[in-house]
Structures are given as structure tokens and as C-alpha cells.
Design an enzyme around this catalytic site. Structure first.
Site, PDB file in Angstrom:
ATOM      1  N   HIS A   1       0.829  -1.214   0.000  1.00  0.00           N
ATOM      2  CA  HIS A   1       0.000   0.000   0.000  1.00  0.00           C
ATOM      3  C   HIS A   1       0.858   1.256   0.000  1.00  0.00           C
ATOM      4  O   HIS A   1       2.087   1.209   0.142  1.00  0.00           O
ATOM      5  CB  HIS A   1      -0.949  -0.003   1.213  1.00  0.00           C
TER       6      HIS A   1
ATOM      7  N   CYS B   1       3.184  -4.933   6.869  1.00  0.00           N
ATOM      8  CA  CYS B   1       2.808  -4.578   5.497  1.00  0.00           C
ATOM      9  C   CYS B   1       3.989  -3.974   4.739  1.00  0.00           C
ATOM     10  O   CYS B   1       4.999  -3.597   5.337  1.00  0.00           O
ATOM     11  CB  CYS B   1       1.647  -3.591   5.508  1.00  0.00           C
TER      12      CYS B   1
END
Length: 206
Positions: free
Chosen positions: A89, A105
Site C-alpha cells: 500500500h 505490510c
């Protein structure tokens, strides 16, 4: 997509086109990014962030969901992986790219995820490795690139230096890559690259 954690780099192999690469931020100590193979299972612009229980335990004031906007740590685009709670992301904290600060992440700069997002389709394979050593030939010479391990990266973050560690099978791997050109290897340059771990390709043949 291939992600090298030691290098803190994401590579996207486009069909019949040149590979493109982006710097990334990855998981911190105790929240390491998973190594293995998965796929992109969905993708969303302007994603909503649902803080995991551990994050809300750390910060009880966090809401159950953070809508799109400047306070959303996922940034403007998110690629959801087959591993639950692991995403590729953007970010609202660009200083975290090139560092081990996430909860696992993979973060990209806002402009980089905006470029990558439309090119990646659902089902794209994703392979995550942790490989500090890279070897490759260019214009008849062999190059060696060595990055700090994740533990050494943490030391650099805290102390601006790291403890030297022996690299398993380095000599064997270099000789294998050199093949019939092993006699051209400059072992002093190899030793220096192994000590410095600068992440810069070094020519090791003469």
C-alpha cells in the site's frame, strides 16, 4: 511481484517489458514481513484501514475503522494479499519507506503506489524473499551487491553501525556465479563488499 526484504525493494516484472523497481518500507522487529509466496487477491483505491487488535491495544483511542484521507496510513491505494492483514500500500508517512517501521505490510511512496497500482491485476503472484546477497553479470564483468541483514538494519537505525557477520556460502556462491571466469575474481574487493554491506553493486572481476 518480487519483494526482497534485505534490499527493501519491490520488483514488478511486466510481461514483455523492462522490470520496474520501487523502494519499500517493511515490518519492524517482532512484526516482520512474511517470507514466502502468495497472490494479489483484491485491490482498492482510497482504502479504509481497520486497525488490528494489537494496534488498538497499543492505542485505545484508535477507531475501529479509519476512512480514506490524510490520517489513513494505507495512503491512496492498496493491494491485498492472500496473507490476511498483509498489504502492499501507499502511506501517509513517507519517512517510513526504506525503514523497518510497519506492522508487517509493505509500504511504498505515494507516487510509486500510484504508478504500480493500475498495472497490477488481481491474481498477480507475489514472492517475498530475504536475500542480502546479489550477483550478476554486466558487460563481461561480475558484480556483487550485499545489503545489511534485517538485524543489521535495526542496528544501523539505533546505533548508526552494525556488527559484522559471516555470510553463509558466500565464496561458494561467487565461484559458482563466476564459473570459468573464477580466475578473474578479486577477493580483496569481495572481502571489502562483505564488510561494508553498502548495497551498491561492486565489480569483483578484473
Amino acid at each position: 511481484i518480487v519483494i526482497n526484504l534485505s534490499e527493501m525493494r519491490l520488483y514488478y516484472f511486466r510481461p514483455n517489458e523492462a522490470v520496474i523497481s520501487f523502494p519499500i518500507g517493511i515490518g519492524s522487529e517482532g512484526r516482520e514481513t512474511i517470507v514466502g509466496t502468495t497472490r494479489v487477491v483484491s485491490k482498492r483505491p482510497n482504502p479504509t484501514w481497520y486497525p488490528p487488535p494489537a494496534k488498538r491495544a497499543e492505542d485505545p483511542d484508535l477507531p475501529a475503522a479509519v476512512p480514506p484521507g490524510p490520517d489513513n496510513p494505507l495512503g491512496d491505494f492498496a493491494l491485498y494479499l492472500g496473507w490476511p492483514r498483509y498489504l502492499i500500500h501507499g502511506t501517509n508517512q513517507p519517512y517510513g519507506v526504506g525503514r523497518r517501521l510497519s506492522a508487517g505490510c509493505i509500504r511504498l511512496y505515494p507516487e510509486d503506489i500510484a504508478r504500480l497500482y493500475p498495472m497490477v491485476s488481481i491474481g498477480t503472484p507475489v514472492t517475498v524473499v530475504d536475500e542480502p546477497v546479489k550477483l550478476g553479470w554486466s558487460k563481461g564483468d561480475l558484480f556483487l551487491e550485499i545489503h545489511p541483514t534485517q538485524a543489521q538494519a535495526d542496528e544501523l537505525e539505533d546505533k548508526r553501525r552494525f556488527t559484522t557477520r559471516v555470510i553463509d556460502r558466500l565464496v561458494e556462491r561467487i565461484k559458482q556465479a563466476a564459473g570459468e571466469h573464477a580466475g578473474r575474481l578479486d577477493w580483496e574487493l569481495v572481502a571489502r563488499a562483505a564488510k561494508d554491506r553498502s548495497g551498491v553493486p561492486v565489480k569483483i572481476t578484473h
